[in-house]
Design a protein around this motif. Structure first.
Motif, short mmCIF file in Angstrom:
data_model
loop_
_atom_site.label_atom_id
_atom_site.label_comp_id
_atom_site.label_asym_id
_atom_site.label_seq_id
_atom_site.Cartn_x
_atom_site.Cartn_y
_atom_site.Cartn_z
N ILE A 56 0.85 -1.19 0.00
CA ILE A 56 0.00 0.00 0.00
C ILE A 56 0.88 1.23 0.00
CG2 ILE A 56 -1.80 1.28 1.21
CD1 ILE A 56 -2.65 -1.35 2.48
N SER A 57 0.63 2.13 -0.92
CA SER A 57 1.42 3.35 -1.03
C SER A 57 0.50 4.55 -1.21
CB SER A 57 2.36 3.24 -2.24
OG SER A 57 3.11 4.42 -2.40
N PRO A 58 0.75 5.60 -0.42
CA PRO A 58 1.67 5.73 0.70
C PRO A 58 1.26 4.82 1.86
CG PRO A 58 0.89 7.89 -0.06
CD PRO A 58 0.02 6.86 -0.68
N ILE A 59 2.20 4.55 2.76
CA ILE A 59 1.93 3.68 3.89
C ILE A 59 0.91 4.36 4.81
CG2 ILE A 59 2.92 2.55 5.92
CD1 ILE A 59 5.58 2.47 4.36
N PRO A 60 -0.17 3.66 5.16
CA PRO A 60 -1.20 4.26 6.02
C PRO A 60 -0.70 4.59 7.42
CG PRO A 60 -2.04 2.32 4.87
CD PRO A 60 -0.56 2.32 4.68
N GLY A 101 -9.66 6.27 0.21
CA GLY A 101 -9.99 4.95 0.75
C GLY A 101 -10.21 3.94 -0.36
N VAL A 102 -10.87 4.37 -1.42
CA VAL A 102 -11.08 3.51 -2.58
C VAL A 102 -9.75 3.16 -3.23
CG1 VAL A 102 -12.03 3.40 -4.92
CG2 VAL A 102 -13.44 4.25 -3.04
N GLN A 103 -8.86 4.14 -3.36
CA GLN A 103 -7.55 3.88 -3.96
C GLN A 103 -6.78 2.83 -3.15
OE1 GLN A 103 -6.47 4.66 -6.79
NE2 GLN A 103 -7.14 6.68 -7.45
N THR A 104 -6.84 2.94 -1.83
CA THR A 104 -6.17 1.95 -0.98
C THR A 104 -6.80 0.58 -1.16
OG1 THR A 104 -5.52 3.59 0.67
CG2 THR A 104 -5.65 1.30 1.40
N PHE A 105 -8.12 0.53 -1.20
CA PHE A 105 -8.82 -0.74 -1.38
C PHE A 105 -8.43 -1.40 -2.70
CE2 PHE A 105 -12.56 -2.98 -3.14
CZ PHE A 105 -12.59 -4.05 -2.25
N LEU A 106 -8.34 -0.61 -3.77
CA LEU A 106 -7.98 -1.17 -5.07
C LEU A 106 -6.55 -1.67 -5.09
CD1 LEU A 106 -9.75 1.35 -7.48
CD2 LEU A 106 -10.48 -0.96 -6.85
N GLN A 107 -5.65 -1.03 -4.33
CA GLN A 107 -4.29 -1.55 -4.22
C GLN A 107 -4.30 -2.92 -3.55
OE1 GLN A 107 -1.30 1.14 -2.60
NE2 GLN A 107 -2.32 2.90 -3.51
N ASP A 159 -6.43 6.18 8.16
CA ASP A 159 -5.40 6.90 7.42
C ASP A 159 -5.78 8.34 7.14
OD1 ASP A 159 -2.96 7.20 6.15
OD2 ASP A 159 -3.68 6.43 4.23
N TYR A 160 -4.78 9.18 7.03
CA TYR A 160 -4.94 10.59 6.66
C TYR A 160 -3.56 11.13 6.31
CZ TYR A 160 -3.36 10.99 11.50
OH TYR A 160 -2.65 10.85 12.67
N PRO A 161 -3.47 12.17 5.47
CA PRO A 161 -2.17 12.70 5.09
C PRO A 161 -1.56 13.59 6.17
CG PRO A 161 -3.91 13.91 3.98
CD PRO A 161 -4.58 12.79 4.72
N ASP A 162 -0.24 13.49 6.33
CA ASP A 162 0.48 14.37 7.25
C ASP A 162 0.73 15.74 6.63
OD1 ASP A 162 0.85 12.79 9.57
OD2 ASP A 162 2.40 11.63 8.56
N VAL A 163 0.81 15.76 5.30
CA VAL A 163 1.15 16.99 4.57
C VAL A 163 -0.07 17.45 3.78
CG1 VAL A 163 2.70 18.03 2.87
CG2 VAL A 163 3.55 16.25 4.40
N ALA A 164 -0.45 18.71 3.94
CA ALA A 164 -1.68 19.20 3.30
C ALA A 164 -1.55 19.28 1.78
CB ALA A 164 -2.04 20.57 3.87
N THR A 165 -0.40 19.71 1.27
CA THR A 165 -0.20 19.90 -0.16
C THR A 165 0.79 18.87 -0.67
OG1 THR A 165 -0.60 22.27 0.06
CG2 THR A 165 0.50 21.53 -1.95
#
Length: 205
Positions: free
Chosen positions: A30-34, A125-131, A145-151
């Motif tokens: 899974i990328s990026p790692i959750p 979430g869908v992208q992770t599921f498809l991976q 999961d959530y991003p640490d970096v906004a941009t």
């Protein structure tokens, strides 16, 4: 010498043991790692199963379009999808990270849940599921999961020929898979970005 050989064998066993354990724990790449991921030990289902989707009318349209493009419709596995506030995922609201673009994903043999904190979260979430579905055997998993970096993204700002339209389409598809959200256009050799920057782009461009 016997001690050295024994120690070396023990060390190798320990190292390979750690590696094997890590490989066993990680059931799919899974990328990026959750932020948080917990795998089950027994297979949930094969990646050839069909899905009956609940929440399809209220969830993010891009997420649904991506799902229906890659999944087979049927009745084998129940899938629930939506954003926080949607009726479909109401009982999972407390499990959704309260973070911008965050999501909660759960896979069990009976059901798949994809619940976003917002529309982008559902899409990611869908992208992770498809991976995960790229593996022949799909294992139970719980992801928060959530991003640490906004941009997150790329600047097309180099010298030389700008990307073609097809190149950019491929790049944007990659952005979606990698959960990126920003693209800045500024190639140095685009004449309308330099010498003719005061002139609007022609309609066909």
């Amino acid at each position: 010498m016997k001690f050295i050989k024994l120690f070396g064998r023990t060390l190798l066993t320990a190292l390979f043991g750690i590696t094997a354990t890590g490989a066993t724990a990680q059931k799919a790449q899974i990328s990026p790692i959750p932020q948080s991921i917990e795998w089950g030990s027994e297979k949930a289902f094969d990646n050839t199963v069909t899905f009956k989707i609940k929440g399809i009318k209220t969830a993010d349209k891009d997420a649904i379009a991506l799902l229906t493009k890659h999944l087979k419709a049927g009745k084998e596995i129940k899938m629930t999808i939506g954003e926080k506030g949607d009726k479909a995922v109401k009982k999972y609201a407390a499990l959704i990270p309260n973070k911008r673009e965050g999501y909660y994903l759960s896979i069990t043999p009976e059901e798949v849940i994809i619940a976003g904190n917002d529309e982008s979260g559902t899409y990611y979430g869908v992208q992770t599921f498809l991976q995960i579905m790229q593996s022949p055997e799909v294992y139970p998993v719980t992801i928060s999961d959530y991003p640490d970096v906004a941009t997150r993204g790329m600047v097309e700002g180099y010298y030389g020929n700008p990307y073609s339209e097809e190149d950019r389409k491929d790049m944007f598809e990659f952005f979606g898979k990698q959960k990126m959200n920003t693209y800045i256009y500024g190639p140095k050799d685009d004449i309308y970005h330099r010498a003719k920057w005061r002139i609007e782009y022609p309609a066909d461009q």
